[in-house]
Design an enzyme around this catalytic site. Structure first.
Site, PDB file in Angstrom:
ATOM      1  N   THR A   1       0.777  -1.116   0.154  1.00 56.13           N
ATOM      2  CA  THR A   1      -0.016   0.096  -0.045  1.00 56.13           C
ATOM      3  C   THR A   1       0.851   1.330   0.054  1.00 56.13           C
ATOM      4  OG1 THR A   1      -0.250  -0.305   2.462  1.00 56.13           O
ATOM      5  CG2 THR A   1      -2.097  -1.196   1.070  1.00 56.13           C
TER       6      THR A   1
ATOM      7  N   GLY B   1       0.306   4.476  -0.124  1.00 51.02           N
ATOM      8  CA  GLY B   1      -0.180   5.810   0.844  1.00 51.02           C
ATOM      9  C   GLY B   1       0.455   5.484   2.385  1.00 51.02           C
ATOM     10  N   ASP B   2       0.233   4.020   2.834  1.00 49.49           N
ATOM     11  CA  ASP B   2       0.635   3.794   4.092  1.00 49.49           C
ATOM     12  C   ASP B   2       2.086   3.607   4.363  1.00 49.49           C
ATOM     13  OD1 ASP B   2      -2.016   3.512   4.510  1.00 49.49           O
ATOM     14  OD2 ASP B   2      -1.991   1.163   4.658  1.00 49.49           O
TER      15      ASP B   2
ATOM     16  N   LYS C   1     -13.980   4.380  -3.160  1.00 52.09           N
ATOM     17  CA  LYS C   1     -13.428   5.643  -3.103  1.00 52.09           C
ATOM     18  C   LYS C   1     -13.800   6.207  -4.185  1.00 52.09           C
ATOM     19  CE  LYS C   1      -9.267   3.732  -0.296  1.00 52.09           C
ATOM     20  NZ  LYS C   1      -7.932   3.532  -0.241  1.00 52.09           N
TER      21      LYS C   1
ATOM     22  N   GLY D   1      -3.305   5.891  -3.092  1.00 54.94           N
ATOM     23  CA  GLY D   1      -1.784   5.877  -3.177  1.00 54.94           C
ATOM     24  C   GLY D   1      -1.161   7.303  -3.986  1.00 54.94           C
TER      25      GLY D   1
ATOM     26  N   CYS E   1     -25.194  10.586   3.831  1.00 59.02           N
ATOM     27  CA  CYS E   1     -24.543   9.681   4.684  1.00 59.02           C
ATOM     28  C   CYS E   1     -22.943   9.662   4.072  1.00 59.02           C
ATOM     29  CB  CYS E   1     -25.030   8.381   4.075  1.00 59.02           C
ATOM     30  SG  CYS E   1     -24.166   6.744   5.222  1.00 59.02           S
TER      31      CYS E   1
END
Length: 331
Positions: free
Chosen positions: A47, A49-50, A164, A236, A273
């Protein structure tokens, strides 16, 4: 415990003091002290971004503890990490000379009883490493000149999960046409020009120039660095844009405003929501649940459906004014 190695079930930073007794007599005592010691931090997940959000904390850990720090990352990240953090050596494996190791993970709770969704993603790695503030990010130095001398904007319409994606019908086409009316070239930098995810097909906007493909991350970083700004999702490439100081228009209603990195140009509709990604009652590991509250109803994924092109364009206009940019058509 063995004669050489102590392994803890706690995978986060703890200032251990270890004492060993034999027949009620202390035979060994040691207090954790990283100074001058070889320490390795690993990040083996895929991943982007992480991984990027963890790097500033890794450098800060080295600064705080004055240790001989090295990192292990996947091969696809090596060139990018070397460019962002040339002062941190990389290694391919951990040997027995290593004093301590930490394996960073974003998909689990850093502490028992704590859920990662209750905190900004930027803080997760820091909490695992005992750092409770945001350290400065790297100062990216481009390794290549711009792909063109024309002012351009990068976009990315794909994401790892359908929830997303921006789901306003034709929304990306409206935004691309608006950017082109300002004189910008618009480059789509997704890996694929189309993708099927969670039963939905997302296609590159027709008016965008096709810069998709299996490019290296350092190539993407250079393109983003030279871009006027980036428009994308909670994925990302948005984190990569932020890492190289490219202004980001972030279209993200499925998460809360504090979840990803801060950008004043975040676009979300909080009158429908929203933010279920940060709801600890939701099981996002379930592949059957695209929308935890309204699946198979007209309200399914309304957090991303009810973001209008006008809302995105408003954010773009604010960015242009804030950054003092002069669109080519107005020059």
């Amino acid at each position: 415990i063995s004669d050489t190695r102590l392994i803890s079930v706690e995978q986060y930073y703890i200032p251990w003091q270890i004492e060993v007794f034999s027949n009620n007599k202390k035979v060994f005592s040691h207090t954790l002290n990283f100074e001058g010691q070889p320490v390795c931090i690993t990040y083996t997940e895929d991943t982007l971004g992480d991984m990027l959000v963890s790097l500033p904390f890794i450098r800060e850990f080295k600064k705080i503890h004055r240790c001989e720090l090295s990192i292990c990352v996947q091969d696809i990240y090596r060139e990018l990490v070397s460019s962002l953090y040339p002062d941190i050596p990389q290694r391919e494996w951990i040997d027995f000379k290593t004093y301590a190791t930490y394996s960073l993970r974003m998909i689990r709770s850093p502490f028992p009883g704590m859920d990662v969704r209750n905190m900004p993603m930027e803080l997760n790695a820091g909490i695992q490493l005992g750092i409770n503030y945001l350290p400065p990010k790297a100062d990216f130095k481009p390794t290549e000149p711009p792909v063109t001398n024309d002012p351009y904007v990068c976009i990315a319409v794909q994401a790892s999960a359908n929830r997303k994606a921006w789901r306003w019908s034709g929304g990306w086409d409206v935004v691309v046409n608006y950017l082109k009316s300002l004189g910008y070239r618009v480059f789509c930098i997704d890996k694929n020009s189309w993708a099927n995810n969670d039963g939905a097909t997302v296609i590159m906007p027709e008016g965008a120039e096709d810069f998709t493909g299996d490019h290296s991350l350092i190539e993407r970083a250079n393109m983003l660095y030279h871009a006027q700004f980036f428009i994308g999702l909670g994925s990302g490439l948005a984190w990569l844009a932020d890492a190289v100081a490219c202004p980001v228009v972030l279209i993200a209603g499925f998460s809360q405003d504090w979840c990803e990195f801060y950008t004043p140009y975040r676009v979300a509709n909080r009158f429908v929501c929203n933010g279920c990604f940060n709801d600890i009652r939701v099981n996002f590991l379930s592949k059957e649940k695209r929308c935890p509250y309204h699946q198979d109803t007209p309200r399914e994924l309304e957090c991303q459906k009810k973001i209008s092109p006008r809302m995105v364009i408003n954010a773009i206009e604010r960015l242009i004014i804030d950054r003092g940019l002069l669109p080519p058509a107005l020059a």
